[in-house]
Design a protein around this motif. Structure first.
Motif, short mmCIF file in Angstrom:
data_model
loop_
_atom_site.label_atom_id
_atom_site.label_comp_id
_atom_site.label_asym_id
_atom_site.label_seq_id
_atom_site.Cartn_x
_atom_site.Cartn_y
_atom_site.Cartn_z
N PHE A 147 0.84 -1.20 0.00
CA PHE A 147 0.00 0.00 0.00
C PHE A 147 0.87 1.24 0.00
CE2 PHE A 147 -2.30 3.40 2.18
CZ PHE A 147 -3.47 3.44 1.43
N ILE A 148 0.57 2.20 -0.88
CA ILE A 148 1.33 3.44 -0.96
C ILE A 148 0.53 4.59 -0.37
CG2 ILE A 148 2.38 5.12 -2.52
CD1 ILE A 148 2.98 2.74 -4.39
N GLN A 149 -0.71 4.80 -0.85
CA GLN A 149 -1.56 5.88 -0.36
C GLN A 149 -2.98 5.64 -0.80
OE1 GLN A 149 -0.44 9.64 -2.10
NE2 GLN A 149 -0.63 8.89 -4.19
N ARG A 150 -3.96 6.39 -0.22
CA ARG A 150 -5.37 6.23 -0.60
C ARG A 150 -5.60 6.64 -2.05
NH1 ARG A 150 -9.91 6.06 2.62
NH2 ARG A 150 -10.78 7.55 1.16
N GLY A 151 -4.91 7.65 -2.51
CA GLY A 151 -5.06 8.07 -3.89
C GLY A 151 -6.09 9.16 -4.13
N ASP A 152 -6.70 9.70 -3.06
CA ASP A 152 -7.64 10.81 -3.22
C ASP A 152 -6.92 12.07 -3.66
OD1 ASP A 152 -9.64 9.13 -2.32
OD2 ASP A 152 -9.51 9.84 -0.26
N THR A 153 -5.70 12.22 -3.21
CA THR A 153 -4.84 13.34 -3.57
C THR A 153 -3.51 12.77 -4.04
OG1 THR A 153 -5.87 14.75 -1.90
CG2 THR A 153 -3.74 15.46 -2.73
N LEU A 154 -3.04 13.25 -5.19
CA LEU A 154 -1.77 12.81 -5.73
C LEU A 154 -0.81 13.99 -5.76
CD1 LEU A 154 -3.08 10.80 -8.82
CD2 LEU A 154 -2.51 9.92 -6.55
N THR A 155 0.46 13.74 -5.46
CA THR A 155 1.48 14.77 -5.60
C THR A 155 2.20 14.50 -6.91
OG1 THR A 155 1.72 14.93 -3.21
CG2 THR A 155 3.49 15.86 -4.54
N ILE A 156 2.07 15.45 -7.85
CA ILE A 156 2.66 15.28 -9.18
C ILE A 156 3.36 16.58 -9.57
CG2 ILE A 156 1.00 13.53 -9.95
CD1 ILE A 156 -0.57 15.71 -11.35
N PRO A 157 4.27 16.52 -10.54
CA PRO A 157 4.89 17.76 -11.00
C PRO A 157 3.87 18.60 -11.77
CG PRO A 157 6.09 15.81 -11.79
CD PRO A 157 4.83 15.34 -11.16
N ALA A 158 3.82 19.88 -11.48
CA ALA A 158 2.91 20.78 -12.19
C ALA A 158 3.33 20.86 -13.66
CB ALA A 158 2.91 22.16 -11.56
N PRO A 159 2.42 20.60 -14.58
CA PRO A 159 2.78 20.63 -16.01
C PRO A 159 2.99 22.06 -16.52
CG PRO A 159 0.45 20.24 -15.77
CD PRO A 159 1.04 20.23 -14.38
N ALA A 160 2.48 23.02 -15.80
CA ALA A 160 2.61 24.45 -16.10
C ALA A 160 2.34 25.18 -14.79
CB ALA A 160 1.58 24.87 -17.15
N ASP A 161 2.54 26.49 -14.75
CA ASP A 161 2.17 27.24 -13.55
C ASP A 161 0.69 27.02 -13.28
OD1 ASP A 161 4.77 28.14 -13.61
OD2 ASP A 161 4.26 30.22 -14.07
N VAL A 162 0.33 26.75 -12.03
CA VAL A 162 -1.05 26.47 -11.67
C VAL A 162 -1.42 27.23 -10.41
CG1 VAL A 162 -0.45 24.39 -10.36
CG2 VAL A 162 -2.74 24.63 -11.27
N LEU A 163 -2.65 27.72 -10.38
CA LEU A 163 -3.17 28.39 -9.19
C LEU A 163 -4.01 27.42 -8.38
CD1 LEU A 163 -4.30 31.81 -10.72
CD2 LEU A 163 -2.23 31.32 -9.39
N SER A 164 -4.06 27.62 -7.08
CA SER A 164 -4.90 26.80 -6.22
C SER A 164 -6.34 26.81 -6.74
CB SER A 164 -4.86 27.34 -4.79
OG SER A 164 -5.64 26.54 -3.94
N GLY A 165 -6.94 25.63 -6.86
CA GLY A 165 -8.31 25.51 -7.36
C GLY A 165 -8.38 25.33 -8.87
N GLY A 166 -7.25 25.42 -9.55
CA GLY A 166 -7.23 25.22 -11.00
C GLY A 166 -7.17 23.75 -11.37
N VAL A 167 -7.67 23.44 -12.55
CA VAL A 167 -7.61 22.07 -13.04
C VAL A 167 -6.19 21.78 -13.51
CG1 VAL A 167 -8.48 20.44 -14.76
CG2 VAL A 167 -10.05 22.05 -13.66
N VAL A 168 -5.69 20.60 -13.16
CA VAL A 168 -4.35 20.15 -13.55
C VAL A 168 -4.52 18.86 -14.35
CG1 VAL A 168 -2.13 19.31 -12.71
CG2 VAL A 168 -3.29 21.17 -11.52
N GLN A 169 -3.86 18.78 -15.49
CA GLN A 169 -3.90 17.57 -16.31
C GLN A 169 -2.49 17.13 -16.64
OE1 GLN A 169 -6.06 17.87 -20.00
NE2 GLN A 169 -5.54 15.78 -20.58
N VAL A 170 -2.16 15.89 -16.29
CA VAL A 170 -0.90 15.26 -16.66
C VAL A 170 -1.27 13.90 -17.23
CG1 VAL A 170 1.31 14.38 -15.87
CG2 VAL A 170 0.40 16.48 -14.87
N GLY A 171 -1.14 13.75 -18.54
CA GLY A 171 -1.60 12.53 -19.18
C GLY A 171 -3.09 12.38 -18.96
#
Length: 109
Positions: A4-28
């Motif tokens: 087991f690594i984590q629940r997966g509700d929240t993932l820590t990933i590299p930001a694909p571009a500058d992102v603001l809190s509450g913004g949609v993030v897409q990586v793949g």
């Protein structure tokens, strides 16, 4: 469980571009909502489950249960599947002209 690594509700990933809190993030095919702001390449915590009020294409009208897609070019939620990434489903109606729609995220695919 040893694997087991984590629940997966929240993932820590590299930001694909500058992102603001509450913004949609897409990586793949991972699409979620940023928990905080981050610069490109910096780690950002991204919620991949939950219901969020997100900006939408003004002309689109959503009924409860309609599929919601993320258009990365406009950074808006849309009903158009073609060329966009599945984000989740609408949990409240949002008429044409409305600025936002409530979306239950589908999670990391």
């Amino acid at each position: 469980m040893r694997n087991f690594i984590q629940r997966g509700d929240t993932l820590t990933i590299p930001a694909p571009a500058d992102v603001l809190s509450g913004g949609v993030v897409q990586v793949g095919v991972i699409v979620g909502v940023a928990n905080g702001s981050a610069t490109q390449g910096a780690p950002v915590d991204v919620d991949v489950t939950g219901v969020f009020s997100l900006p939408k294409v003004a002309a689109d009208a959503f009924a409860v249960g309609d599929a919601a897609y993320y258009a990365s070019g406009t950074k808006l939620v849309t009903k158009t599947a073609s060329g966009n990434t599945k984000l989740g489903v609408a949990t409240e109606p949002a008429g044409s002209g409305a600025a936002e729609v409530a979306v239950r995220l589908s999670g990391a695919l």
